[in-house]
Design a protein around this motif. Structure first.
Motif, PDB file in Angstrom:
ATOM      1  N   HIS A  33      10.318  -3.607 -27.747  1.00 55.61           N
ATOM      2  CA  HIS A  33      10.119  -4.389 -26.535  1.00 55.61           C
ATOM      3  C   HIS A  33       8.767  -3.989 -25.944  1.00 55.61           C
ATOM      4  N   THR A  34       8.140  -4.910 -25.243  1.00 52.47           N
ATOM      5  CA  THR A  34       6.803  -4.637 -24.705  1.00 52.47           C
ATOM      6  C   THR A  34       6.700  -5.128 -23.272  1.00 52.47           C
ATOM      7  N   GLY A  35       5.960  -4.370 -22.487  1.00 54.59           N
ATOM      8  CA  GLY A  35       5.807  -4.761 -21.096  1.00 54.59           C
ATOM      9  C   GLY A  35       4.372  -4.605 -20.631  1.00 54.59           C
ATOM     10  N   TRP A  36       4.062  -5.323 -19.562  1.00 54.86           N
ATOM     11  CA  TRP A  36       2.810  -5.146 -18.842  1.00 54.86           C
ATOM     12  C   TRP A  36       3.119  -4.420 -17.541  1.00 54.86           C
ATOM     13  N   PHE A  37       2.336  -3.421 -17.262  1.00 57.72           N
ATOM     14  CA  PHE A  37       2.477  -2.606 -16.069  1.00 57.72           C
ATOM     15  C   PHE A  37       1.139  -2.633 -15.330  1.00 57.72           C
ATOM     16  N   ARG A  38       1.164  -2.280 -14.061  1.00 57.74           N
ATOM     17  CA  ARG A  38      -0.092  -2.188 -13.331  1.00 57.74           C
ATOM     18  C   ARG A  38      -0.049  -1.032 -12.348  1.00 57.74           C
ATOM     19  N   GLN A  39      -1.237  -0.527 -12.067  1.00 60.09           N
ATOM     20  CA  GLN A  39      -1.344   0.551 -11.094  1.00 60.09           C
ATOM     21  C   GLN A  39      -2.535   0.260 -10.193  1.00 60.09           C
ATOM     22  N   ALA A  40      -2.235   0.045  -8.943  1.00 57.56           N
ATOM     23  CA  ALA A  40      -3.269  -0.187  -7.946  1.00 57.56           C
ATOM     24  C   ALA A  40      -3.688   1.150  -7.340  1.00 57.56           C
ATOM     25  N   PRO A  41      -4.890   1.227  -6.773  1.00 63.44           N
ATOM     26  CA  PRO A  41      -5.350   2.491  -6.175  1.00 63.44           C
ATOM     27  C   PRO A  41      -4.372   3.012  -5.142  1.00 63.44           C
ATOM     28  N   GLY A  42      -4.004   4.272  -5.290  1.00 67.30           N
ATOM     29  CA  GLY A  42      -3.111   4.913  -4.334  1.00 67.30           C
ATOM     30  C   GLY A  42      -1.648   4.549  -4.480  1.00 67.30           C
ATOM     31  N   LYS A  43      -1.317   3.791  -5.527  1.00 70.26           N
ATOM     32  CA  LYS A  43       0.068   3.374  -5.727  1.00 70.26           C
ATOM     33  C   LYS A  43       0.569   3.847  -7.088  1.00 70.26           C
ATOM     34  N   GLU A  44       1.886   3.854  -7.223  1.00 70.89           N
ATOM     35  CA  GLU A  44       2.471   4.225  -8.500  1.00 70.89           C
ATOM     36  C   GLU A  44       2.428   3.039  -9.470  1.00 70.89           C
ATOM     37  N   ARG A  45       2.482   3.375 -10.752  1.00 69.26           N
ATOM     38  CA  ARG A  45       2.518   2.326 -11.760  1.00 69.26           C
ATOM     39  C   ARG A  45       3.823   1.551 -11.641  1.00 69.26           C
ATOM     40  N   GLU A  46       3.745   0.217 -11.743  1.00 70.95           N
ATOM     41  CA  GLU A  46       4.933  -0.613 -11.664  1.00 70.95           C
ATOM     42  C   GLU A  46       4.947  -1.577 -12.843  1.00 70.95           C
ATOM     43  N   ASP A  90      -3.068  -8.521  -6.508  1.00 70.45           N
ATOM     44  CA  ASP A  90      -2.889  -8.323  -7.952  1.00 70.45           C
ATOM     45  C   ASP A  90      -3.946  -7.376  -8.522  1.00 70.45           C
ATOM     46  N   THR A  91      -4.897  -6.984  -7.708  1.00 71.57           N
ATOM     47  CA  THR A  91      -5.937  -6.064  -8.161  1.00 71.57           C
ATOM     48  C   THR A  91      -5.324  -4.741  -8.594  1.00 71.57           C
ATOM     49  N   ALA A  92      -5.614  -4.336  -9.823  1.00 72.87           N
ATOM     50  CA  ALA A  92      -5.036  -3.117 -10.386  1.00 72.87           C
ATOM     51  C   ALA A  92      -5.581  -2.911 -11.790  1.00 72.87           C
ATOM     52  N   VAL A  93      -5.277  -1.754 -12.339  1.00 75.11           N
ATOM     53  CA  VAL A  93      -5.469  -1.546 -13.775  1.00 75.11           C
ATOM     54  C   VAL A  93      -4.166  -1.958 -14.449  1.00 75.11           C
ATOM     55  N   GLY A 109      -1.388   1.584 -23.792  1.00 73.25           N
ATOM     56  CA  GLY A 109      -2.797   1.294 -23.975  1.00 73.25           C
ATOM     57  C   GLY A 109      -3.630   2.027 -22.937  1.00 73.25           C
ATOM     58  N   GLN A 110      -4.940   1.853 -23.007  1.00 73.46           N
ATOM     59  CA  GLN A 110      -5.865   2.526 -22.098  1.00 73.46           C
ATOM     60  C   GLN A 110      -6.018   1.784 -20.781  1.00 73.46           C
ATOM     61  N   GLY A 111      -5.606   0.554 -20.736  1.00 70.18           N
ATOM     62  CA  GLY A 111      -5.678  -0.207 -19.495  1.00 70.18           C
ATOM     63  C   GLY A 111      -6.892  -1.113 -19.425  1.00 70.18           C
ATOM     64  N   THR A 112      -6.749  -2.177 -18.650  1.00 66.81           N
ATOM     65  CA  THR A 112      -7.854  -3.102 -18.405  1.00 66.81           C
ATOM     66  C   THR A 112      -7.853  -3.437 -16.909  1.00 66.81           C
ATOM     67  N   GLN A 113      -9.034  -3.414 -16.307  1.00 68.44           N
ATOM     68  CA  GLN A 113      -9.157  -3.592 -14.865  1.00 68.44           C
ATOM     69  C   GLN A 113      -9.143  -5.076 -14.504  1.00 68.44           C
ATOM     70  N   VAL A 114      -8.348  -5.394 -13.487  1.00 69.39           N
ATOM     71  CA  VAL A 114      -8.336  -6.739 -12.912  1.00 69.39           C
ATOM     72  C   VAL A 114      -8.695  -6.610 -11.436  1.00 69.39           C
ATOM     73  N   ILE A 115      -9.712  -7.344 -11.018  1.00 70.14           N
ATOM     74  CA  ILE A 115     -10.143  -7.340  -9.626  1.00 70.14           C
ATOM     75  C   ILE A 115     -10.122  -8.772  -9.116  1.00 70.14           C
ATOM     76  N   VAL A 116      -9.392  -8.980  -8.031  1.00 68.05           N
ATOM     77  CA  VAL A 116      -9.287 -10.312  -7.433  1.00 68.05           C
ATOM     78  C   VAL A 116      -9.862 -10.238  -6.026  1.00 68.05           C
ATOM     79  N   SER A 117     -10.886 -11.030  -5.787  1.00 61.78           N
ATOM     80  CA  SER A 117     -11.534 -11.023  -4.481  1.00 61.78           C
ATOM     81  C   SER A 117     -11.099 -12.240  -3.664  1.00 61.78           C
ATOM     82  N   SER A 118     -11.070 -12.045  -2.363  1.00 60.86           N
ATOM     83  CA  SER A 118     -10.622 -13.136  -1.473  1.00 60.86           C
ATOM     84  C   SER A 118     -11.773 -14.042  -1.075  1.00 60.86           C
TER      85      SER A 118
END
Length: 118
Positions: A33-46, A90-93, A109-118
């Motif tokens: 099974h495979t999942g996508w997770f994300r970790q935003a600055p100062g937050k835990e991985r979810e 949604d901004t996170a690694v 994996g090593q992660g990929t950065q996603v940055i969403v600007s308003s």
């Protein structure tokens, strides 16, 4: 040992879209099974989304349901995350993880950065 390589991250404006890919190094991947997770600055991985090894069942966290779609192509040893209507929160690694139990992935994996600007 399974190596995972994420790609597709980047910077977009709110409302935009990105498609993340997670390519695995071994065919063993298709038994996991495979999942996508994300970790935003100062937050835990979810966990964001997950998909069973056969692709017949998926899960989404409430905050992304209806906007994100997880899929897999076992012939290519790859799992995707289509992200639409992106929001600044949604901004996170973003990481992909895989294993027999998606709650505790064996491989990351090593992660990929996603940055969403308003």
């Amino acid at each position: 040992q399974v190596q995972l390589a994420e790609s597709g991250g980047g910077s977009v404006q709110a409302g935009g879209s990105l498609r993340l890919s997670c390519a695995a190094s071994r065919r063993t991947f298709i038994t996991y099974h495979t999942g996508w997770f994300r970790q935003a600055p100062g937050k835990e991985r979810e966990i964001v989304a997950s998909i069973t090894r056969t692709g017949d069942s998926t899960y989404y966290v409430d905050s992304v349901r209806g906007r994100f779609t997880i899929s897999r192509d076992n012939a290519k040893n790859t799992v995707y995350l289509q992200m639409n209507s992106l929001q600044p929160e949604d901004t996170a690694v973003y990481y992909c993880g895989t294993g027999p139990d998606i709650t505790t992935p064996f491989y990351w994996g090593q992660g990929t950065q996603v940055i969403v600007s308003s």
